[in-house]
Scaffold this active site. Structure first.
Site, PDB file in Angstrom:
ATOM      1  N   LYS A 133       0.838  -1.216   0.000  1.00  0.00           N
ATOM      2  CA  LYS A 133       0.000   0.000   0.000  1.00  0.00           C
ATOM      3  C   LYS A 133       0.869   1.261   0.000  1.00  0.00           C
ATOM      4  O   LYS A 133       0.656   2.179  -0.785  1.00  0.00           O
ATOM      5  CB  LYS A 133      -0.936   0.022   1.228  1.00  0.00           C
ATOM      6  N   ARG A 136      -9.698   1.473   8.410  1.00  0.00           N
ATOM      7  CA  ARG A 136      -9.251   0.127   8.774  1.00  0.00           C
ATOM      8  C   ARG A 136     -10.315  -0.624   9.547  1.00  0.00           C
ATOM      9  O   ARG A 136     -10.094  -1.779   9.921  1.00  0.00           O
ATOM     10  CB  ARG A 136      -8.030   0.252   9.670  1.00  0.00           C
ATOM     11  N   ARG A 162      11.823  -5.982   4.886  1.00  0.00           N
ATOM     12  CA  ARG A 162      11.631  -4.535   4.642  1.00  0.00           C
ATOM     13  C   ARG A 162      12.631  -3.703   5.436  1.00  0.00           C
ATOM     14  O   ARG A 162      12.871  -3.947   6.613  1.00  0.00           O
ATOM     15  CB  ARG A 162      10.209  -4.135   5.038  1.00  0.00           C
ATOM     16  N   ARG A 176      -0.582  -8.778  13.479  1.00  0.00           N
ATOM     17  CA  ARG A 176      -1.153  -7.765  12.579  1.00  0.00           C
ATOM     18  C   ARG A 176      -2.031  -8.418  11.511  1.00  0.00           C
ATOM     19  O   ARG A 176      -3.064  -7.875  11.123  1.00  0.00           O
ATOM     20  CB  ARG A 176      -0.025  -6.955  11.903  1.00  0.00           C
TER      21      ARG A 176
HETATM   22  P1  AP5 Z   1       4.878  -1.670   1.820  1.00  0.00           P
HETATM   23  O1  AP5 Z   1       4.556  -0.818   0.623  1.00  0.00           O
HETATM   24  O2  AP5 Z   1       5.639  -1.043   2.929  1.00  0.00           O
HETATM   25  O3  AP5 Z   1       3.529  -2.364   2.325  1.00  0.00           O
HETATM   26  P2  AP5 Z   1       2.305  -1.782   3.141  1.00  0.00           P
HETATM   27  O4  AP5 Z   1       1.078  -2.447   2.598  1.00  0.00           O
HETATM   28  O5  AP5 Z   1       2.318  -0.283   3.148  1.00  0.00           O
HETATM   29  O6  AP5 Z   1       2.647  -2.386   4.563  1.00  0.00           O
HETATM   30  P3  AP5 Z   1       2.576  -1.778   6.025  1.00  0.00           P
HETATM   31  O7  AP5 Z   1       3.249  -2.779   6.911  1.00  0.00           O
HETATM   32  O8  AP5 Z   1       3.102  -0.361   6.071  1.00  0.00           O
HETATM   33  O9  AP5 Z   1       1.064  -1.747   6.257  1.00  0.00           O
HETATM   34  P4  AP5 Z   1       0.367  -1.806   7.596  1.00  0.00           P
HETATM   35  O10 AP5 Z   1      -1.008  -1.579   7.107  1.00  0.00           O
HETATM   36  O11 AP5 Z   1       0.546  -2.992   8.432  1.00  0.00           O
HETATM   37  O12 AP5 Z   1       1.139  -0.662   8.449  1.00  0.00           O
HETATM   38  P5  AP5 Z   1       0.818   0.874   8.685  1.00  0.00           P
HETATM   39  O13 AP5 Z   1       2.092   1.603   8.629  1.00  0.00           O
HETATM   40  O14 AP5 Z   1      -0.319   1.342   7.848  1.00  0.00           O
HETATM   41  O15 AP5 Z   1       5.651  -2.973   1.294  1.00  0.00           O
HETATM   42  C1  AP5 Z   1       6.149  -3.941   2.200  1.00  0.00           C
HETATM   43  C2  AP5 Z   1       7.523  -4.464   1.726  1.00  0.00           C
HETATM   44  O16 AP5 Z   1       7.357  -5.184   0.500  1.00  0.00           O
HETATM   45  C3  AP5 Z   1       8.528  -3.352   1.417  1.00  0.00           C
HETATM   46  O17 AP5 Z   1       9.790  -3.812   1.781  1.00  0.00           O
HETATM   47  C4  AP5 Z   1       8.425  -3.147  -0.110  1.00  0.00           C
HETATM   48  O18 AP5 Z   1       9.653  -2.681  -0.656  1.00  0.00           O
HETATM   49  C5  AP5 Z   1       8.093  -4.558  -0.574  1.00  0.00           C
HETATM   50  N1  AP5 Z   1       7.186  -4.576  -1.723  1.00  0.00           N
HETATM   51  C6  AP5 Z   1       6.117  -3.752  -1.954  1.00  0.00           C
HETATM   52  N2  AP5 Z   1       5.490  -4.118  -3.092  1.00  0.00           N
HETATM   53  C7  AP5 Z   1       6.163  -5.214  -3.579  1.00  0.00           C
HETATM   54  C8  AP5 Z   1       5.987  -6.064  -4.734  1.00  0.00           C
HETATM   55  N3  AP5 Z   1       5.002  -5.864  -5.633  1.00  0.00           N
HETATM   56  N4  AP5 Z   1       6.847  -7.105  -4.883  1.00  0.00           N
HETATM   57  C9  AP5 Z   1       7.856  -7.325  -3.991  1.00  0.00           C
HETATM   58  N5  AP5 Z   1       8.083  -6.546  -2.902  1.00  0.00           N
HETATM   59  C10 AP5 Z   1       7.237  -5.513  -2.690  1.00  0.00           C
HETATM   60  O19 AP5 Z   1       0.269   0.838  10.207  1.00  0.00           O
HETATM   61  C11 AP5 Z   1       1.111   0.492  11.276  1.00  0.00           C
HETATM   62  C12 AP5 Z   1       0.303   0.476  12.583  1.00  0.00           C
HETATM   63  O20 AP5 Z   1      -0.275   1.781  12.821  1.00  0.00           O
HETATM   64  C13 AP5 Z   1      -0.897  -0.487  12.606  1.00  0.00           C
HETATM   65  O21 AP5 Z   1      -0.524  -1.789  12.941  1.00  0.00           O
HETATM   66  C14 AP5 Z   1      -1.774   0.193  13.690  1.00  0.00           C
HETATM   67  O22 AP5 Z   1      -1.289  -0.080  14.982  1.00  0.00           O
HETATM   68  C15 AP5 Z   1      -1.559   1.682  13.421  1.00  0.00           C
HETATM   69  N6  AP5 Z   1      -2.555   2.243  12.479  1.00  0.00           N
HETATM   70  C16 AP5 Z   1      -2.304   2.813  11.272  1.00  0.00           C
HETATM   71  N7  AP5 Z   1      -3.452   3.229  10.687  1.00  0.00           N
HETATM   72  C17 AP5 Z   1      -4.450   2.912  11.545  1.00  0.00           C
HETATM   73  C18 AP5 Z   1      -5.870   3.062  11.492  1.00  0.00           C
HETATM   74  N8  AP5 Z   1      -6.479   3.632  10.447  1.00  0.00           N
HETATM   75  N9  AP5 Z   1      -6.587   2.596  12.552  1.00  0.00           N
HETATM   76  C19 AP5 Z   1      -5.999   2.032  13.620  1.00  0.00           C
HETATM   77  N10 AP5 Z   1      -4.666   1.858  13.730  1.00  0.00           N
HETATM   78  C20 AP5 Z   1      -3.892   2.296  12.688  1.00  0.00           C
END
Ligand code: AP5
Length: 222
Positions: A15, A90, A125, A169
């Site tokens: 994402k 979410r 990552r 997660r």
């Molecule tokens: P990446 O692009 O970083 O993936 P992502 O989907 O953004 O993963 P996240 O771990 O950031 O999502 P998340 O939803 O768990 O965390 P968030 O920060 O939102 O890609 C991942 C890896 O794969 C990278 O190394 C990339 O280079 C590689 N990659 C990407 N695409 C690829 C491909 N096509 N092929 C190969 N490799 C690839 O949230 C973190 C925490 O914040 C949550 O757990 C929660 O506690 C809190 N939080 C955030 N938003 C909310 C909300 N709305 N409500 C409640 N809590 C929230």
């Protein structure tokens, strides 16, 4: 016409990677709610102090807090009519909050990926903390291992990318966020203004990006 796009998908589906590229391609402001929270934790702000333990445990921050965070961001970026949201909504309550604030979504992009691939993605990552730039040791390596391409500064791993927390997660995603898939699919059937794109995320970053951009162009977005 408004351009309000949201990304749906499990942790590690790409994402953040795709939202950043899409924001550049479409000239739209994008926000990762996770990144906003991580900045608050790093700054030791009152918000950061409240959410640190919740995030490290792989749980969701409360809906009230997240709606306040998002509304604050939209206001400070004057982005009500055009935005890309990575990580919000979410929960069903967060989706309803968007509707209650007259922020109807125009496009939902769902990135579909199996749990097995997710664990590999997240455990490889590496992140440049100041900018949020993301790398992967196999799939998207930096030019010099361990260093950011643009600044040469060291890369780090996120505390919630430990295998145990990744599993937590994923469980939270399936219980609390996956119901949004059916929610938005049903909404898209009733409302011609809402487009729902489902993209197979188990392909290279470039292929996923190209398919997404083509589909958005066909919808007149982009
Ligand atoms: P990446 O692009 O970083 O993936 P992502 O989907 O953004 O993963 P996240 O771990 O950031 O999502 P998340 O939803 O768990 O965390 P968030 O920060 O939102 O890609 C991942 C890896 O794969 C990278 O190394 C990339 O280079 C590689 N990659 C990407 N695409 C690829 C491909 N096509 N092929 C190969 N490799 C690839 O949230 C973190 C925490 O914040 C949550 O757990 C929660 O506690 C809190 N939080 C955030 N938003 C909310 C909300 N709305 N409500 C409640 N809590 C929230």
């Amino acid at each position: 016409m408004t351009k309000r796009l949201i990304f749906l998908g499990p942790p590690g589906a790409g994402k953040g990677t795709q939202a950043e590229r899409l924001a550049r391609a479409l000239g739209l402001p994008a926000v990762s709610t996770g990144a906003v929270l991580r900045e608050a934790v790093a700054a030791g702000s009152p918000l950061g102090q409240q959410v640190k333990a919740v995030m490290e445990a792989g749980q969701l921050v409360s809906d009230d807090m997240m709606v306040a965070v998002l509304m604050g961001w939209l206001e400070s970026h004057q982005a009500r009519d055009g935005f890309i949201l990575d990580g919000f909504p979410r929960t069903l309550a967060q989706a309803e909050a968007l509707e209650a604030h007259a922020l109807q979504v125009d496009v939902v992009v769902e990135l579909v990926l199996s749990d097995a691939v997710i664990v590999e993605r997240l455990s490889g990552r590496w992140v440049h903390k100041p900018s949020g730039r993301t790398y992967h040791e196999r799939f998207h390596p930096p030019k010099t291992p361990g260093l950011d391409d643009e600044t040469g500064e060291p890369l780090t791993q996120r505390p919630d990318d430990q295998p145990e927390t990744i599993r937590q997660r994923l469980q939270v995603y399936h219980q609390q966020t996956a119901p949004l898939v059916a929610h938005y699919q049903a909404l898209a059937k009733r409302d011609a203004q809402l487009a729902y794109l489902s993209v197979d995320a188990d392909r290279s970053i470039e292929v996923v990006q190209a398919e997404m951009l083509d589909a958005l162009q066909a919808l007149g977005v982009g």
